[in-house]
Every structure is written in C-alpha cells, then in structure tokens.
Design a protein around this motif. Structure first.
Motif, PDB file in Angstrom:
ATOM      1  N   ASP A   1       0.854  -1.196   0.000  1.00 53.46           N
ATOM      2  CA  ASP A   1       0.000   0.000   0.000  1.00 53.46           C
ATOM      3  C   ASP A   1       0.885   1.240   0.000  1.00 53.46           C
ATOM      4  N   LEU A   2       0.923   1.927  -1.144  1.00 53.90           N
ATOM      5  CA  LEU A   2       1.713   3.154  -1.273  1.00 53.90           C
ATOM      6  C   LEU A   2       0.808   4.379  -1.352  1.00 53.90           C
ATOM      7  N   THR A   3      -0.430   4.237  -0.857  1.00 53.13           N
ATOM      8  CA  THR A   3      -1.364   5.356  -0.873  1.00 53.13           C
ATOM      9  C   THR A   3      -0.769   6.552  -0.133  1.00 53.13           C
ATOM     10  N   GLY A   4      -0.733   7.681  -0.799  1.00 53.62           N
ATOM     11  CA  GLY A   4      -0.212   8.882  -0.161  1.00 53.62           C
ATOM     12  C   GLY A   4       1.299   8.962  -0.095  1.00 53.62           C
ATOM     13  N   ALA A   5       1.999   7.919  -0.556  1.00 59.35           N
ATOM     14  CA  ALA A   5       3.465   8.009  -0.610  1.00 59.35           C
ATOM     15  C   ALA A   5       3.836   9.158  -1.545  1.00 59.35           C
ATOM     16  N   PHE A   6       4.870   9.903  -1.209  1.00 61.74           N
ATOM     17  CA  PHE A   6       5.186  11.059  -2.032  1.00 61.74           C
ATOM     18  C   PHE A   6       6.617  11.035  -2.550  1.00 61.74           C
ATOM     19  N   PHE A   7       6.811  11.843  -3.599  1.00 57.63           N
ATOM     20  CA  PHE A   7       8.072  11.922  -4.339  1.00 57.63           C
ATOM     21  C   PHE A   7       8.380  10.597  -5.030  1.00 57.63           C
ATOM     22  N   LEU A   8       7.356   9.826  -5.320  1.00 55.97           N
ATOM     23  CA  LEU A   8       7.500   8.567  -6.054  1.00 55.97           C
ATOM     24  C   LEU A   8       7.301   8.854  -7.536  1.00 55.97           C
ATOM     25  N   THR A   9       8.212   8.378  -8.377  1.00 54.13           N
ATOM     26  CA  THR A   9       8.139   8.664  -9.809  1.00 54.13           C
ATOM     27  C   THR A   9       7.811   7.407 -10.609  1.00 54.13           C
ATOM     28  N   ARG A  10       7.393   7.649 -11.835  1.00 53.79           N
ATOM     29  CA  ARG A  10       7.069   6.525 -12.723  1.00 53.79           C
ATOM     30  C   ARG A  10       8.277   5.612 -12.957  1.00 53.79           C
ATOM     31  N   PRO A  11       9.484   6.145 -13.211  1.00 55.50           N
ATOM     32  CA  PRO A  11      10.622   5.240 -13.392  1.00 55.50           C
ATOM     33  C   PRO A  11      10.867   4.323 -12.195  1.00 55.50           C
ATOM     34  N   GLN A  12      10.669   4.822 -10.980  1.00 56.72           N
ATOM     35  CA  GLN A  12      10.841   3.971  -9.803  1.00 56.72           C
ATOM     36  C   GLN A  12       9.858   2.813  -9.812  1.00 56.72           C
ATOM     37  N   VAL A  13       8.603   3.122 -10.090  1.00 57.00           N
ATOM     38  CA  VAL A  13       7.561   2.087 -10.090  1.00 57.00           C
ATOM     39  C   VAL A  13       7.776   1.112 -11.237  1.00 57.00           C
ATOM     40  N   ASP A  14       8.153   1.623 -12.405  1.00 61.10           N
ATOM     41  CA  ASP A  14       8.384   0.748 -13.553  1.00 61.10           C
ATOM     42  C   ASP A  14       9.521  -0.233 -13.299  1.00 61.10           C
ATOM     43  N   ALA A  15      10.482   0.175 -12.473  1.00 60.80           N
ATOM     44  CA  ALA A  15      11.626  -0.691 -12.193  1.00 60.80           C
ATOM     45  C   ALA A  15      11.307  -1.759 -11.159  1.00 60.80           C
ATOM     46  N   ALA A  16      10.190  -1.604 -10.450  1.00 64.68           N
ATOM     47  CA  ALA A  16       9.793  -2.551  -9.409  1.00 64.68           C
ATOM     48  C   ALA A  16       8.851  -3.607  -9.979  1.00 64.68           C
ATOM     49  N   ARG A  17       8.502  -4.572  -9.142  1.00 64.43           N
ATOM     50  CA  ARG A  17       7.504  -5.587  -9.497  1.00 64.43           C
ATOM     51  C   ARG A  17       6.260  -5.357  -8.654  1.00 64.43           C
ATOM     52  N   GLY A  18       5.112  -5.593  -9.235  1.00 66.12           N
ATOM     53  CA  GLY A  18       3.869  -5.382  -8.515  1.00 66.12           C
ATOM     54  C   GLY A  18       2.731  -6.112  -9.195  1.00 66.12           C
ATOM     55  N   GLY A  19       1.522  -5.820  -8.777  1.00 64.76           N
ATOM     56  CA  GLY A  19       0.367  -6.493  -9.343  1.00 64.76           C
ATOM     57  C   GLY A  19      -0.899  -5.702  -9.119  1.00 64.76           C
ATOM     58  N   SER A  20      -2.025  -6.341  -9.370  1.00 65.58           N
ATOM     59  CA  SER A  20      -3.316  -5.665  -9.267  1.00 65.58           C
ATOM     60  C   SER A  20      -3.625  -5.233  -7.836  1.00 65.58           C
ATOM     61  N   GLY A  21      -3.021  -5.889  -6.858  1.00 65.16           N
ATOM     62  CA  GLY A  21      -3.280  -5.549  -5.463  1.00 65.16           C
ATOM     63  C   GLY A  21      -2.398  -4.445  -4.929  1.00 65.16           C
ATOM     64  N   THR A  22      -1.452  -3.981  -5.725  1.00 65.37           N
ATOM     65  CA  THR A  22      -0.575  -2.885  -5.298  1.00 65.37           C
ATOM     66  C   THR A  22      -1.329  -1.565  -5.393  1.00 65.37           C
ATOM     67  N   ARG A  23      -1.365  -0.827  -4.306  1.00 68.19           N
ATOM     68  CA  ARG A  23      -2.056   0.459  -4.293  1.00 68.19           C
ATOM     69  C   ARG A  23      -1.038   1.585  -4.434  1.00 68.19           C
ATOM     70  N   LEU A  24      -1.260   2.420  -5.454  1.00 64.93           N
ATOM     71  CA  LEU A  24      -0.315   3.473  -5.803  1.00 64.93           C
ATOM     72  C   LEU A  24      -0.914   4.853  -5.595  1.00 64.93           C
ATOM     73  N   PRO A  25      -0.058   5.869  -5.452  1.00 62.73           N
ATOM     74  CA  PRO A  25      -0.569   7.243  -5.381  1.00 62.73           C
ATOM     75  C   PRO A  25      -1.242   7.603  -6.711  1.00 62.73           C
ATOM     76  N   GLY A  26      -2.171   8.530  -6.668  1.00 63.79           N
ATOM     77  CA  GLY A  26      -2.886   8.915  -7.875  1.00 63.79           C
ATOM     78  C   GLY A  26      -2.014   9.544  -8.939  1.00 63.79           C
ATOM     79  N   SER A  27      -0.847  10.064  -8.553  1.00 64.55           N
ATOM     80  CA  SER A  27       0.028  10.731  -9.519  1.00 64.55           C
ATOM     81  C   SER A  27       0.879   9.760 -10.328  1.00 64.55           C
ATOM     82  N   VAL A  28       0.836   8.463  -9.988  1.00 62.37           N
ATOM     83  CA  VAL A  28       1.677   7.469 -10.657  1.00 62.37           C
ATOM     84  C   VAL A  28       0.804   6.455 -11.387  1.00 62.37           C
ATOM     85  N   THR A  29       1.121   6.208 -12.641  1.00 63.91           N
ATOM     86  CA  THR A  29       0.366   5.259 -13.456  1.00 63.91           C
ATOM     87  C   THR A  29       0.853   3.836 -13.207  1.00 63.91           C
ATOM     88  N   ARG A  30      -0.091   2.909 -13.118  1.00 61.79           N
ATOM     89  CA  ARG A  30       0.257   1.503 -12.911  1.00 61.79           C
ATOM     90  C   ARG A  30       0.975   0.960 -14.155  1.00 61.79           C
TER      91      ARG A  30
END
Length: 275
Positions: free
Chosen positions: A238-267
């Motif tokens: 659950d990364l809801t409300g996490a801040f200063f998170l960028t798309r490249p960081q998320v793209d480099a990680a592994r996740g799935g449908s259950g991963t909750r992201l801040p609204g500013s970052v695209t799954r």
C-alpha cells in the motif's frame, strides 16, 4: 497557478515531440541494456524518424533500461523549444553536441519540477507552499534559458537548494503520521525481508531497496524520493499517499493488481503480464 494534473502531464516524456534524445545523448551500459553505447552515439534501434524500431519488444530484447526511463518531458522541451524544432541530424555536429549537453541538464530541471509539484499537494506542508511556488517558478525560468546558459548552469547547486525545501515539506507531511518513525534515509535495504512491514510515514529517501521483499508492506505517506526500487516486490503493498514517487521507480519494481499506488503514478502495464 496552473492545474497540477495538467502540469504533471507536461512533465512526462512525449516521444512524438522529441528527436530521440535519450537514445543518443545518454550512454548505455550492458547491465541495463543489451549493449554498451557511449554518450552521443545513436542507439542502433533508433530509426530515421527518431522512433524506436523495437519499442514493443524492449524487455524481450534486453533493453530494460529503456522501459524504466522517463525524461520528465525534457526531451520535447529541448527539441521543440530550446532548439526551436531543429533536430540533431540536420543541424550539424556542433548543434548536435550542444543539444546533447543540454538534454541531461533539462532532464534534472524537469525532475525538480515534478518533485515541487508533488510537494504542493502535501496539505501538511501548506505553510511552505509560497516558498515552493517561488522555487517552481525559478526552475521554470531556468528551463527557458538559452542552450549556452543551460549548459553552463550549476544544476547540482540548484537541486541542492530545492532539496532542502523538499526535506522540510517531507518532515511536516510525515509528522502527521502517528507514532515514532525510524529514519531510513540512505539505508542499505537491498534484498531486505520487509514483507508486511509497517513503513508508514518513514523516510526512505535515497534508500537502496533493490530486490527487497515489500509484499504487503504499508508504505502510506512514506517519503520515497530517490529510493532505488529496482526489482523490489511491491505485490499487495500500500503506497497510498506516498510522495516523491516517480514513474521510473515504479516501472523498475515488481507489482500487481493488489498494489495500491498514489494517484500521480500510473500503474505499469508490464505488471499485469507478470514481468
């Protein structure tokens, strides 16, 4: 102040308006790409129209570094505004060199704009908003400088000054989270077993989380500026409300449908494919 959703859209790479600068100006290392390439040399997959010839197969062809890169809109800014739409292929060798020198500087400025835009969405840091707006306006002015001015800019000093302001905003935002939170800035957590860990409101700024197991971890309201999330498992985190998170960081990680992201970052699309 413009709508920040629209601002964020401008701070994302638009390859159709860029001259393939990331494919030429930047060096490639075989650890993240299928080949080594020095800065200033075009990638062999770059076509004459400045588009990638293997874009749909980058991961399968070993170009993972391309899939997790974002210029934050610097490519189209340099291509269409700083150099007025004249590409590096037709402008001559000196023109190309100047363009390649400016692009990394512009990329840093646009990343700073992204962070400042994020900070302005932190209600707990409202008292700092006037300073952040001023910093954002200063940074925007820098992006409109001439190629010569941009190439000579001490972008590291500017970044450091903004970083102090972002740090203050982070402290105020995380202070709203109840309980004492351990400071994990710059921590080496590579491969860490953090499954289900309570990391709410924790500063993970600059932390190394390569291949860390963060499945089901609670990262709400955490500061993730500069955290290295390559191959980190964010399944059901659950990364809801996490801040200063960028798309490249998320793209480099592994996740799935259950991963909750801040609204500013695209799954990431590749999460659904299990890659």
């Amino acid at each position: 102040m413009p709508d920040r959703t629209a601002v964020r859209l401008d701070l994302r790479g638009d390859c159709a308006r860029c001259f393939g600068l990331c494919c030429v100006a930047l060096p490639f290392a075989a650890s993240d790409f299928a080949l080594d390439k020095p800065a200033g040399k075009p990638c062999p997959n770059l076509r004459g129209d400045h588009r990638c010839g293997i874009h749909a197969e980058l991961r399968q062809r070993g170009f993972n570094g391309c899939t997790v890169y974002d210029c934050f809109g610097a490519g189209q800014q340099v291509s269409q505004h700083t150099f007025g739409g004249q590409d590096w292929r037709t402008g001559g060798r000196e023109h190309a060199r100047r363009m390649f020198d400016v692009f990394p500087v512009m990329r840093q400025l646009h990343e700073i704009l992204w962070y400042l835009t994020e900070a302005l969405d932190l209600p707990a840091a409202r008292s700092l908003h006037p300073d952040m707006r001023a910093a954002l306006e200063r940074t925007e002015r820098l992006t409109r400088q001439t190629p010569e001015e941009l190439a000579a800019l001490d972008v590291a000093a500017h970044r450091q000054g903004v970083g102090v302001l972002l740090e203050r905003a982070s402290e105020r935002a995380r202070k709203a989270v109840r309980g004492k939170r351990k400071d994990r800035r710059g921590a080496d957590l590579a491969g860490g077993r953090l499954k289900g860990a309570d990391l709410r409101g924790v500063s993970l700024r600059g932390a190394c989380l390569i291949a860390a197991d963060l499945t089901g971890a609670d990262l709400r309201d955490a500061d993730l500026l500069g955290a290295d999330l390559r191959d980190a498992d964010l399944t059901d985190a659950d990364l809801t409300g996490a801040f200063f998170l960028t798309r490249p960081q998320v793209d480099a990680a592994r996740g799935g449908s259950g991963t909750r992201l801040p609204g500013s970052v695209t799954r990431p699309v590749h999460w659904a494919a299990g890659h």
